[in-house]
Design an enzyme around this catalytic site. Structure first.
Site, short mmCIF file in Angstrom:
data_model
loop_
_atom_site.label_atom_id
_atom_site.label_comp_id
_atom_site.label_asym_id
_atom_site.label_seq_id
_atom_site.Cartn_x
_atom_site.Cartn_y
_atom_site.Cartn_z
N LYS A 176 -90.14 113.27 22.38
CA LYS A 176 -91.06 114.05 21.50
C LYS A 176 -92.61 113.89 22.27
O LYS A 176 -93.17 113.01 22.32
CB LYS A 176 -91.34 113.35 20.33
CG LYS A 176 -92.03 114.30 19.30
CD LYS A 176 -92.91 113.46 18.38
CE LYS A 176 -94.40 113.41 18.69
NZ LYS A 176 -95.22 114.60 19.07
N GLU A 179 -97.51 117.10 20.40
CA GLU A 179 -97.61 118.46 19.79
C GLU A 179 -98.45 119.39 20.41
O GLU A 179 -98.56 120.63 20.30
CB GLU A 179 -97.58 118.30 18.43
CG GLU A 179 -99.00 117.68 17.64
CD GLU A 179 -98.94 116.17 17.58
OE1 GLU A 179 -98.24 115.68 18.35
OE2 GLU A 179 -99.51 115.66 16.61
N GLY A 230 -102.06 106.01 21.56
CA GLY A 230 -103.20 105.03 21.13
C GLY A 230 -102.70 103.77 20.53
O GLY A 230 -101.76 103.70 19.95
N THR A 233 -101.53 104.18 16.79
CA THR A 233 -100.24 104.80 16.58
C THR A 233 -99.18 103.62 16.87
O THR A 233 -97.98 103.35 16.34
CB THR A 233 -100.01 105.90 17.60
OG1 THR A 233 -101.19 106.88 17.33
CG2 THR A 233 -98.73 106.71 17.00
N GLU A 251 -97.09 101.64 25.74
CA GLU A 251 -98.18 101.70 26.70
C GLU A 251 -99.42 102.48 26.02
O GLU A 251 -99.53 103.57 25.61
CB GLU A 251 -97.83 102.73 27.89
CG GLU A 251 -96.70 102.37 28.79
CD GLU A 251 -97.01 101.34 29.71
OE1 GLU A 251 -98.26 100.92 29.97
OE2 GLU A 251 -96.07 100.85 30.13
N CYS A 285 -106.01 106.63 30.23
CA CYS A 285 -106.02 105.32 29.80
C CYS A 285 -106.62 104.32 30.55
O CYS A 285 -107.16 103.33 30.16
CB CYS A 285 -104.48 105.00 29.68
SG CYS A 285 -103.52 105.15 30.94
N GLU A 386 -112.18 102.18 23.07
CA GLU A 386 -112.00 103.23 24.15
C GLU A 386 -112.51 104.70 23.65
O GLU A 386 -112.35 105.15 22.48
CB GLU A 386 -110.45 103.44 24.00
CG GLU A 386 -109.98 104.56 25.23
CD GLU A 386 -108.50 104.56 25.06
OE1 GLU A 386 -107.89 104.72 24.08
OE2 GLU A 386 -107.86 104.57 25.99
N1 LIG Z 1 -101.13 102.83 28.87
C1 LIG Z 1 -100.77 104.03 29.33
O1 LIG Z 1 -100.19 104.06 30.41
C2 LIG Z 1 -101.44 105.16 28.79
C3 LIG Z 1 -101.17 106.36 29.21
C4 LIG Z 1 -101.64 107.64 28.78
C5 LIG Z 1 -102.39 107.70 27.45
N2 LIG Z 1 -102.44 106.44 26.88
C6 LIG Z 1 -103.23 106.21 25.49
O2 LIG Z 1 -103.06 107.42 24.83
C7 LIG Z 1 -104.16 107.75 24.14
C8 LIG Z 1 -104.34 109.10 23.95
O3 LIG Z 1 -103.32 109.97 23.53
P1 LIG Z 1 -103.18 110.40 22.16
O4 LIG Z 1 -104.38 111.15 21.34
O5 LIG Z 1 -102.14 111.51 22.13
O6 LIG Z 1 -102.58 109.28 21.43
P2 LIG Z 1 -101.74 109.31 19.85
O7 LIG Z 1 -101.52 107.74 19.74
O8 LIG Z 1 -102.55 109.89 18.97
O9 LIG Z 1 -100.38 110.10 20.24
C9 LIG Z 1 -99.63 109.90 21.01
C10 LIG Z 1 -98.22 110.30 20.53
O10 LIG Z 1 -97.73 109.60 19.40
C11 LIG Z 1 -97.39 110.72 18.49
N3 LIG Z 1 -97.70 110.03 17.05
C12 LIG Z 1 -98.63 110.15 16.28
N4 LIG Z 1 -98.67 109.65 14.99
C13 LIG Z 1 -97.33 109.14 15.29
C14 LIG Z 1 -96.53 108.15 14.15
N5 LIG Z 1 -97.08 107.79 13.09
N6 LIG Z 1 -95.36 107.70 14.73
C15 LIG Z 1 -94.86 107.97 15.94
N7 LIG Z 1 -95.76 109.01 16.75
C16 LIG Z 1 -96.72 109.27 16.38
C17 LIG Z 1 -98.34 111.97 18.59
O11 LIG Z 1 -97.68 113.05 18.15
C18 LIG Z 1 -98.31 111.85 20.12
O12 LIG Z 1 -97.00 112.49 20.62
C19 LIG Z 1 -105.19 106.83 24.54
O13 LIG Z 1 -105.27 105.53 23.77
C20 LIG Z 1 -104.74 106.30 26.02
O14 LIG Z 1 -105.21 105.27 26.36
C21 LIG Z 1 -102.29 105.10 27.44
C1 LIG Z 2 -100.91 106.03 33.43
N1 LIG Z 2 -101.99 107.20 33.90
C2 LIG Z 2 -103.00 106.50 34.87
C3 LIG Z 2 -101.04 108.05 34.62
C4 LIG Z 2 -102.47 108.06 32.72
C5 LIG Z 2 -103.22 107.22 31.79
O1 LIG Z 2 -103.86 107.88 31.00
#
Ligand SMILES: NC(=O)c1ccc[n+]([C@@H]2O[C@H](COP(=O)([O-])OP(=O)(O)OC[C@H]3O[C@@H](n4cnc5c(N)ncnc54)[C@H](O)[C@@H]3O)[C@@H](O)[C@H]2O)c1
Ligand SMILES: C[N+](C)(C)CC=O
Length: 490
Positions: A176, A179, A230, A233, A251, A285, A386
């Protein structure tokens, strides 16, 4: 657009059961790029049923690992073939520069290639059994049905870290994507079909997290959830996943320190500090948004950052001279604005930025100026939370001990950096810093061979490297008594 714009369930391209649709918006100009199905719980259930059946019939799991590896390597080749189209779609969807997207596509092909080659390298382990006349061996088997949920900032890159290791180890899956950025994931499912992934093994559902994501996390037919996104979530997913004690790989976010010592190569540290934060407008991230600078060079360092930041070229990801694109959405832009307002209220000083650009050509896009806060202290919201935007907070330190203490003062533990020319000092700091990745005289580098993941609330488990494959396997011990005898206890 020559793309299926549908979900992929049990080997068929399908619309949402409800018939609902969602517009995908270009963050540069708010135009509609594409219209895709908006699936819901019923679509997720159909995909879970397909993945369950494909796992339980055992065909993919019992396909020789070498063959699975060949298919995954073929996916890498197809990504390389269609690299330009994929990079174009990724930049349309996210607003990042097309040069960044091209780099992402090379990384993504590299991930499929790396895991394709690792597929048949695990022969299990023979244990020297302490029991006479016995054999003891350890084998690794697929976990089963995997739910994979990805964010919008690196849509296909984060998907590749999940798809490739799950497939080579014989699992089936439901992906998934976020969106708001599904396009490259749809395209890669077309490529996976072309590469010969059997029906039901890899399924794609499109739609919101609180419907599809919740269904995947709470289903007793899903054995593992791999989630990137995040913290809030991630916590919801952990709760939902407890229903059948699913395996979890999380992650999550980061508020990553970048420690600059006075003895660092000044120009290198300035350049990498800027790159570490403002690449992809800070929506990374592992962005080094928390600069911790030795007091004796603090003012000179901040001045150098500010002078460079003032010259940044913001614009369309498709213009060759653009250095920084827009933020992902109106909602996210508003979040970033509030974050900066909170910083001002807390008493941090705005050295540059802190608002939307005035350039008339940027008014339709979700742009925010690169921003630097000085006079920051660890108790501030902007230092602890963040922001996920183009924002640096700068703190000062005067001793090595203070620098690492500040760096560790966080609920996060994703990544961090140290800039110094004193190798021993760098190693001491790296040893003390409680993060999944520490870079020395470098920032934000990753490659398929090394594991990626977080300490503390930045996550559970690891992606990439050999550990990235272990997330997708169960370990089984098989013991055989070669000369069985009755025990005669009862
Ligand atoms: N650690 C890593 O490698 C890494 C990499 C990329 C992004 N991130 C983190 O991602 C965040 C940004 O991305 P975002 O805004 O898309 O995050 P988000 O948590 O809002 O959404 C991520 C995914 O989770 C889904 N989601 C939302 N609510 C959900 C629920 N209740 N149950 C299951 N799935 C659900 C979303 O539709 C989306 O596909 C930042 O905090 C960033 O640091 C971490
Ligand atoms: C894991 N990385 C660095 C590729 C994307 C983080 O948002």
């Amino acid at each position: 657009m020559d793309l299926k714009l549908q979900q992929y369930i049990n080997g068929e391209w399908v619309d949402a059961n409800s018939g609902n649709k969602r517009h995908i918006i270009n963050p540069f100009n708010q135009e509609i790029i594409a219209t895709v199905p908006e699936g819901d719980e019923s679509d997720a259930k159909a995909a879970i049923a397909a993945a369950r059946e494909a796992f339980d019939n055992g065909e993919w799991a019992s396909t020789p690992a070498t063959e699975r590896g060949t298919v995954v390597t073929r996916i890498a080749e197809l990504i390389e073939r269609d690299k330009e189209e994929l990079a174009y779609l990724e930049s349309l969807d996210t607003g990042k520069t097309v040069e960044e997207s091209r780099g992402d596509m090379e990384d993504i092909a590299g991930v499929f290639r790396y895991y394709g080659e690792l597929a048949d390298k695990d022969g299990g382990e023979l244990i020297d059994s302490p029991v006479p006349n016995s054999s003891s061996k350890v084998v690794h088997e697929p976990v089963g049905v995997c739910g994979q949920i990805t964010p919008w900032n690196y849509p296909l890159l984060q998907a590749s870290w999940k798809l490739a290791p799950a497939l080579v180890t014989g699992n089936t899956l439901i992906m998934k994507p976020s969106e708001i950025t599904p396009l490259t994931t749809i395209k890669v499912f077309e490529l996976m079909e072309e590469a010969g992934i059997p029906a039901g093994v890899a399924n794609l559902v499109l739609g919101a997290g609180n419907t599809i994501g919740s269904e995947l996390s709470g289903s007793t037919d899903v054995d593992l959830i791999s989630f990137t996104g995040g913290i809030a979530t991630g916590k919801k997913i952990m709760q939902a996943a407890s229903v059948n004690v699913k395996k979890l790989a999380l992650e999550l976010g980061g508020k990553n320190p970048n420690v600059i010592f006075a003895d660092a190569d000044f120009e290198l540290a300035v350049d990498q500090a800027l790159n570490g934060v403002f690449f992809h407008a800070g929506q990374i991230c592992s962005a080094g948004t928390r600069l911790i600078v030795e007091e004796s060079i603090h003012d000179e360092f901040v001045n150098a950052l500010v002078e460079r930041v003032k010259k940044f070229k913001l614009g369309s990801g498709f213009d060759e001279d653009t250095q920084m694109g827009p933020l992902i959405s109106a909602e996210h832009l508003e979040k970033v604005e509030k974050y900066v307002e909170a910083g001002v209220k807390e008493g941090a000083t705005l050295a540059v930025g802190g608002k939307r650009p005035e350039d008339p050509e940027l008014q339709k896009g979700f742009f925010y100026l690169p921003t630097i806060f000085t006079d920051c202290t660890t108790d501030m919201h902007i230092v602890q939370e963040e922001g996920f935007g183009p924002i640096i907070t700068v703190e000062k330190f005067s001793t090595e001990e203070e620098a690492t203490k500040l760096a560790n003062d966080s609920i996060y533990g994703l990544a961090g950096g140290v800039f110094t020319n004193d190798i021993a000092k760098a190693e001491r700091c790296a040893a003390k810093m409680r993060m999944g990745t520490v870079w020395i005289n470098e920032f934000n580098l990753y490659f398929p061979h090394a594991p990626w993941g977080g300490f503390k609330q930045s996550g559970i488990g690891r992606e990439l490297g050999r550990l990235g494959i272990e997330e997708y396997t169960e370990t089984k011990h098989i013991f055989q008594n070669l000369k069985p005898e009755p025990i005669n206890w009862f």
